[in-house]
Structures are given as structure tokens and as C-alpha cells.
Design an enzyme around this catalytic site. Sequence first.
Site, PDB file in Angstrom:
ATOM      1  N   ALA A  50       0.819  -1.223   0.000  1.00  0.00           N
ATOM      2  CA  ALA A  50       0.000   0.000   0.000  1.00  0.00           C
ATOM      3  C   ALA A  50       0.850   1.270   0.000  1.00  0.00           C
ATOM      4  O   ALA A  50       0.545   2.234   0.692  1.00  0.00           O
ATOM      5  CB  ALA A  50      -0.979  -0.011   1.180  1.00  0.00           C
ATOM      6  N   HIS A  53       5.405   4.532  -4.457  1.00  0.00           N
ATOM      7  CA  HIS A  53       6.856   4.686  -4.458  1.00  0.00           C
ATOM      8  C   HIS A  53       7.296   5.896  -5.272  1.00  0.00           C
ATOM      9  O   HIS A  53       6.612   6.317  -6.198  1.00  0.00           O
ATOM     10  CB  HIS A  53       7.512   3.442  -5.073  1.00  0.00           C
ATOM     11  CG  HIS A  53       7.242   2.186  -4.298  1.00  0.00           C
ATOM     12  ND1 HIS A  53       7.838   1.911  -3.096  1.00  0.00           N
ATOM     13  CD2 HIS A  53       6.425   1.139  -4.562  1.00  0.00           C
ATOM     14  CE1 HIS A  53       7.414   0.745  -2.654  1.00  0.00           C
ATOM     15  NE2 HIS A  53       6.547   0.246  -3.516  1.00  0.00           N
ATOM     16  N   VAL A 176     -12.302 -14.187 -19.529  1.00  0.00           N
ATOM     17  CA  VAL A 176     -11.996 -14.219 -20.960  1.00  0.00           C
ATOM     18  C   VAL A 176     -11.546 -15.631 -21.331  1.00  0.00           C
ATOM     19  O   VAL A 176     -10.688 -16.214 -20.671  1.00  0.00           O
ATOM     20  CB  VAL A 176     -10.903 -13.191 -21.307  1.00  0.00           C
ATOM     21  CG1 VAL A 176     -10.414 -13.367 -22.737  1.00  0.00           C
ATOM     22  CG2 VAL A 176     -11.428 -11.777 -21.091  1.00  0.00           C
ATOM     23  N   SER A 342       5.711  -5.562  -8.448  1.00  0.00           N
ATOM     24  CA  SER A 342       5.178  -4.990  -7.206  1.00  0.00           C
ATOM     25  C   SER A 342       5.001  -3.480  -7.249  1.00  0.00           C
ATOM     26  O   SER A 342       4.252  -2.917  -6.475  1.00  0.00           O
ATOM     27  CB  SER A 342       6.093  -5.362  -6.041  1.00  0.00           C
ATOM     28  OG  SER A 342       7.379  -4.816  -6.255  1.00  0.00           O
ATOM     29  N   CYS A 407     -16.356  -1.676  15.302  1.00  0.00           N
ATOM     30  CA  CYS A 407     -14.954  -1.277  15.466  1.00  0.00           C
ATOM     31  C   CYS A 407     -14.628  -0.028  14.660  1.00  0.00           C
ATOM     32  O   CYS A 407     -13.967   0.883  15.147  1.00  0.00           O
ATOM     33  CB  CYS A 407     -14.023  -2.404  15.033  1.00  0.00           C
ATOM     34  SG  CYS A 407     -14.258  -3.937  15.942  1.00  0.00           S
ATOM     35  N   CYS A 442     -12.340  -6.604  15.740  1.00  0.00           N
ATOM     36  CA  CYS A 442     -13.077  -7.864  15.934  1.00  0.00           C
ATOM     37  C   CYS A 442     -13.181  -8.649  14.631  1.00  0.00           C
ATOM     38  O   CYS A 442     -13.702  -9.759  14.625  1.00  0.00           O
ATOM     39  CB  CYS A 442     -14.433  -7.633  16.579  1.00  0.00           C
ATOM     40  SG  CYS A 442     -15.798  -7.293  15.464  1.00  0.00           S
ATOM     41  N   CYS A 447     -20.170  -7.117  12.478  1.00  0.00           N
ATOM     42  CA  CYS A 447     -20.803  -6.753  11.198  1.00  0.00           C
ATOM     43  C   CYS A 447     -21.040  -7.975  10.324  1.00  0.00           C
ATOM     44  O   CYS A 447     -21.922  -7.975   9.480  1.00  0.00           O
ATOM     45  CB  CYS A 447     -19.963  -5.723  10.454  1.00  0.00           C
ATOM     46  SG  CYS A 447     -18.345  -6.322   9.926  1.00  0.00           S
TER      47      CYS A 447
END
Lengths: 486, 424
Positions: A50, A53, A176, A342, A407, A442, A447
Site C-alpha cells: 500500500a 513509491h 476471458v 510490485s 470497530c 473484531c 458486522c
Amino acid sequence: MYLWKTDVVIIGGGSVGCAIARELSRFQLKSVLVEKNEDVCALTGKANSAIIHTGFDAPVGSLEAKLVVAARRMYDQLAQELDFPYQVVGALLVAVTKEQWQLLPELQRKALRNGVFDVHLLGRERVLAIEPELSDQVYGGLAIPRESIVSPYEMAIAMAENAIANGVKFFLGTRVTGIETTGGTVQAVSTTRGKIKTSWVINAAGMYCDEVAQMVGECDFTITPRRGEFFIMDKEAPYKLRHIILPVPTRISKGILISPTVSGNLLVGPTAEDIEDKSDTRVTVAGLAQVMTGAQKLLPALSSAHTITQYAGLRPVRHPEGYTVEASRQNRGYIGISGVRSTGVTSAPAVAAYVRDLAEEVGLKLIPRSNFNPLRRQLKPFASMTYQERAAAIKVDPHWGHVVCRCEHVTEAEVLRAIHSPLGARSLDAIKRRTRAGMGRCQGGFCGVRIPFILARELGIPVEAVTKKGPGSEILVGPIRGEMMR
Amino acid sequence: MPEKKCDVVVIGSGPAGLAAAIAAKERGAEDVLIIERGEELGGILIQCIHTGFGLEIFQEDLTGPEYAQRFIDRVEGLGVETMLGTMVLDITPARRLYAIQWGRLLEIEARAIVLAMGCRERSRGALAIPGTRPAGIYTAGTAQRFIEIEGYMPGERFAILGSGDIGMIMARRLVFEGARVERMVEVLPYVGGLVRNYVQCLVDYDIPLQLQHTVIDVKGRDRVEAVVSAQVDDNFQPIPGSEETIPCDTLLLSVGLIPENELSKKAGVELDPLTGGPYVDETMQTNVPGIFAAGNVVHVYDLADWVTEAGYLAGRHAGEYAIHQRRGSERKLRVIAGDNVHHVLPHVLDPLSLERGPQELQLRVQWPVEAPVWVNVEANGKLVKRKTERYVRPSEMIRIKLPPEDHGKIVGAKELSVRVEEKS
């Protein structure tokens, strides 16, 4: 009979595919994106570090370096236009041995050669002043001020939603199966839902781009998966970092890093393990232990006692290596993208721009649309609203008063929006990626028993048909005996 | 401006919250309000349709909903106000609460607050169980809600990790519903829940339990297809060669409960890392004046009946506080966990409180002793009280009452310490 007729088919709804869809929606063109999973960004693009760069350590002179550095400059505007979580927090690349310390000047020179000019060396005291919880083994580090963090799936969803708003058609849960050519020209794409007539195909299938390339007989490379395992730490873990902490990279991998996330957790990982199965995203005892041990060298207080979840992602490794974006000579209309590894989350918008230029060069007519709307707005999450904003929101729509995720304080209004948005969520995980419901401490204990029933109600399907992440991952098997008799 | 002012606000309507509201009202507090985020009163009791509730308080064997109803009737009879479908989002140390409900945001000022939010279950993520991430991994309480409240089965063939009470109760319940329960595995060398549940839920229904075993892998891409279990050594490390694949479509987790204190922290309430709950005195008051805590939010009890008793205690003192707006005594004796005591409650105790009546200490041991032991309460090294137990296990809470006549023995002491000693 065709399922659809279009000018361009984009295969793959990962970061790159979504970026291309949005880029092409600027022009007077009909585009279709085909994605085999039930949601965009469901594979490589969702499970990674996440990080946006700067490209400071990319292979000098490579297409990758060019596109990563170019993309980095696009993000301030992109995040503003598309309203996805993105923060320029900066990175510290930290040396914890003398040998590593001696490698830093070389890394700094590399950054300069890549056009990343603001990288600077920091001594031990300076590093520890900036991040006091780092190991006292620190020799020093490199500051890379423009390294940034992002929510990669929210970014992809934002690009996809904006593309849809500008006329791109998305076929999700559609695989596909072939590409039809006649006389060296692309004619159509066959899918599990029918045939799509098109004269252009862009292969953005990432991990599976070799298999798609084989469909036009143009595959002189292979893709293998390299698995990376990660920990996510509790928001209240008793240590905080303000910057991305990078280890000194080795030849094989960027190494195990620790990074704040846009939602206030810490992310730790990844491993780099070459495997065979392109869908094997399990976490392992050995992998998790390696992540923890590696990261503790940088942040000794880190402990698996504070983790809330773990995941693994796969990076596509091309053999031979290297970003490759090419228009086919044998099959007019086919553009292949491969080797976007990456760094692909970062480079996606620049790859899209590169594909756009390449396509135009080989004959795709690009006439800008006057009514292109670059803006996409996300609802402000209830969790980050002020008291006044909450009061106002509840007055307009009472669903804001119903918290479904204890949460992360996600309300039913946000879940409904996720379901009924242009790229509507169809599974529990898709709702999680759009709202954060289930991402907290949790891990869906609260949820997870509520949202399936909201999904069933809103989609008009039986709750047994609601899935975690697409067909085969149904959450419930059926009514209990007493209910069946009733 | 607060839209509402109350004497006592109770957060949560499980056994602790219901009892606290009743006790506060009976103590004389006028405006008592229960805030419940669910659509009905009763908290988790509503989904506990098995029996075993009320044996101590009513000397009757009741189901969870029946047990809850006894208290709901009293709450209604006493004129306690209730708000359902309402979630408290924030509490300030000055006892101002912010809550939301369907179509409305509320600001409430309370003279006293009772935290009764209960606990939640540990998740797969907290344990870092390796493997894939398919559908079909649920906590036992989640499965319970699916079955008892929603009427849906979460699977057909189950493996269960952990031998907590909810896990054992659900194992039996799943058999009733025609599912197969392949096995329960427990990493510890003893059962996590009550012996009575072990006998009535596992033994009576031939559900195999493997102690000192854990799950080391989860298989299946979309839905669970199997889990791999392994025996563990004394350091909880899997023993190579002991792996066994258990085909199943669902993995249930019953691996511990954690007091739910996100709200408490916002109010400035300090938590004990050993219990996960607030530090409390003998009145169940936290470090924040006027904020009390009761039940599983403080530490996890074995029985709902004991949670009810804790609720009465906290509610009575919250009522008292609301009426007099007076912090209790400052004379506080620390209560210390000694040998083989994991934690002991209350954390501090006013020695004079014994003049008002007996005071109870609640503790858990650190490790099991399968032989007779003494539980010793000492003040300044001198024995105050001694209780004999036939055996002690971490899964079973020990309670010791200090009678009023012991008052003299602890007056002047700096601290009380509790330790467990094998009878020799």
C-alpha cells in the site's frame, strides 16, 4: 450474436486495468473492462504494501523507473480528483548494520539517477529523533520524503467508478476464454458470458497476462507468483510510526518494511517466496515468523500479540524480467502489458498514459470528449465526521444512525452506498474494501452477522446466496431445521 | 447542550446492565436509562437458548431469554427508561455521552454511568492462524447468532478450535441441527470452559476433544475444505509428524473472550492489562469518578448469575453516587495477586467497607493444580482468610468472601495479597 459491441476491451480489473479504463474514458470511444473476479482489485492490487513509491531504487534506465517516477508526479492531482485515501508521509530507509550503512550512498546515487532528487542521508541521531521507537542498533538512514501511502483497493475502485461515470462498461465475474482474430486483426473477445465485438484488446491481466497472451499466440515469457505475507497491527498497539520504515534492500526483494496505513494501523511485511500456484494466497507459520523477526530488527517493540489480521499477496514475476508494454505486429489491435510487478500499484496511472500514447501511435483514434468528468467523490466516512456533520447526515438519511460495524463505526448508509454505487459491491469483502466494515479489531464478529442480511435485502437474493468473495464462498448453507419445517 | 439529563446511564442491557439499572433504581436514583445497541433488551442472553441460567439466583434452570425476561420485567416495572437500537459513540470523563440511533444523534448528561458492554470473542486474526482466507471461519458466538437469531446454518461439517463454553454449547447445538462436529481441539492441557458443559455438551454427544492440539493450517480457496490439526508440546509448538487433516466446511473458534472497553478508554478509564477491563474498587467504581463498570466488561465471569450480582453491586453504588455526587472513601487498600494468582478483583478495597457488609474477592489462577489447595488472603504477611479448594483451574473463577468480622485484621494494613498454595 454478441454480448456487447465496443471499440476497446480491457482484460483485467486490477490497478492497471482500472487506470486504463479511466484514461480511455477521456476520449470518444466505447470501452469495456472484463474482470473474472466479482470485484475489481480483488487479487494483486488489494494485497500489497500500500505504498506509492518514488522510484528511487528502481532499475536505472528501465521502463519501470520511467513509469514509476512519472506516476509519482501524478498522484497529488489524481487523489484530489478521485478522492481516495492518500498521504505523503515519507520513508526512512534504515541501516542497522555497518555493511548496510555503507550501501546507503550508492542508493542515494541511484535515486539521483532515477530523477528522485530529494533523497538525503541521515545520521543515527537524526533517525532516532524522527522515529524514537526504532532499534538502537540504527547506524543511520536515507530519508525519501515523497514516499507515500495509499489505500490501493480504494484507489482502484475510485478509478473504476470514475471510468463508469464516463461511460466505460464493466463486466465483473466474467472470464476471458479467447481472443478472435481474422487476417491479423483483432475481431472479438470471447468470455464466459458471451462474445464481445471489438477491434482493440488491452491485456492488463497481471498475474494471468501470459495466459491471455497465449490466446493470440504471442507469449515469449512466463509469469510466476511471488508470495508476500503481511501482518496488520491493532490501531492501539503500544508503538507508533509516522513514516514508512524500509530496510536496506537486497537483490531479491525490497525486504520487510513497516508502514503506517491510511486508516491508522501499522502494516508489516512482506516475505518474498517464489511459488507455483497463482492463487495460493495463504499465510504460513514460517512466513509470518520471518516477517516478525525481520521487522523486529527495525522496531524491537513489535509483537504478534498486537496483530488483528494477516494476509498474503502475490506479485507477478516475469521471466525474462522487466516492464513490457507492446503493440502487436502480428495481431493488429492487441496491446500486451506484462512484467508490471510490485511497483504496479504506483505505476498504474503512468502505465495507462503510456498505453494511451502507444495505442494512438498504432492507429487508435483518440478524440477528447468534451463532457469528460475527472471528478469522483467518496462519501465522507461516518467515523471521520464531526458531531455537527453526523447530526446533519442523520437528518437527511436515518441510515446514518445505524452503526453496523462497531470497530470502525461504519453505518448502514455507507453500506447501502457501497451496494448501490456504479460499481456496486456484491460480496462481504467488496463491502469491506469500500467501507472498512470488518477491518477492525473484531474482524467481522459484529458486522459479519449483519451485513449479509443487508446485502440479501438490497440485492433481492436469498441470504444463502450472499458470498464472502464470489461464487463458492457462500457464508450460510441454509435455514435451520425448524425453519425448514415452518 | 445536552438534550437529556439522567441520574444513571447504563450502557448495555445484558445481565450486568439489567441488574445495574434495577439496583440503581431501587437505591433511589430517579432517572435511570439503559442504552442498548441491539433491537431488544437482554444482550447476548437472547441468543443463549440453552439452559443453565439462574441456578444460583433463582435456584431454577432457565434458558438465556427466560433469565433475561425476569430482569426485563423488573426493569419495566420499576420504570427504567430504555433506548434500543442506540449506540454510544463517545463518553467524556465529565460523564457526557454521545449516542446515535435511527435518525437521531443524542447528547446525554449523566450523574453516574455504569459500563456494561460485556465482552467480545477473540478472532482468527488475533491468533494468526495460518492458511487460506475462505468463507466458513466464524467465532462460536457468530455461529450462535446465525442459528438462534437469524435461523440459518453457517455450515454442515464443523471443526472447532478452543474449548470455551460457547464453543462447547454450540458443538451440541450443531448436532441437534443435524450437522457433523468432527472434533474440538484445545491447545491447553485442560478444558477452557466449565466441566458441566464439557460433560453435557461433548461427552454426552460423543464429540471428540483433543487437548494439547491446535489448528496449524486452513485449506480451501473459497470455502473451508479442511483444517490441519497438530499436537503441541509444552511450549505450544506443533509437534512434527502429528499433523492430521480434518475435512470440514466450517471452522468455529472458541478461543477466549475480551472485555469490550473501547468506550471506557474514551472516558479516560484506565484498564488493567491482565484482565483487559477497568481497574475497579470494591464498589465497581473506575478511576474516573462516577463511572462504574460491571460484569464481563471488567473481567470475564464463568456464569451469567455472577455477572448479574456484579451488576447489582455496581448499580447500587452508581445510584448512591448519583444521589450524593460524592466519591467514595479515599482509604484504599491495594489487593495484590500473589503466587499462582493471575489477577484478583477488586484492585483496591476500602477496609471500612467491611463494616457495611461482607466483601468478595474474585480471582483466577495462573495454572491448574489438580490437588487440594489453600487460597490464602493475607494482610501484611498475616493470614486473614483461608479457603480450601479441591482443585483450581484457570477456567474456573474463585470467589472468597471477607466477612465483616475480618475488619480488624485488615485495618492499618497497606495491602492485601492473595496466593494459592498446595496443601501439604
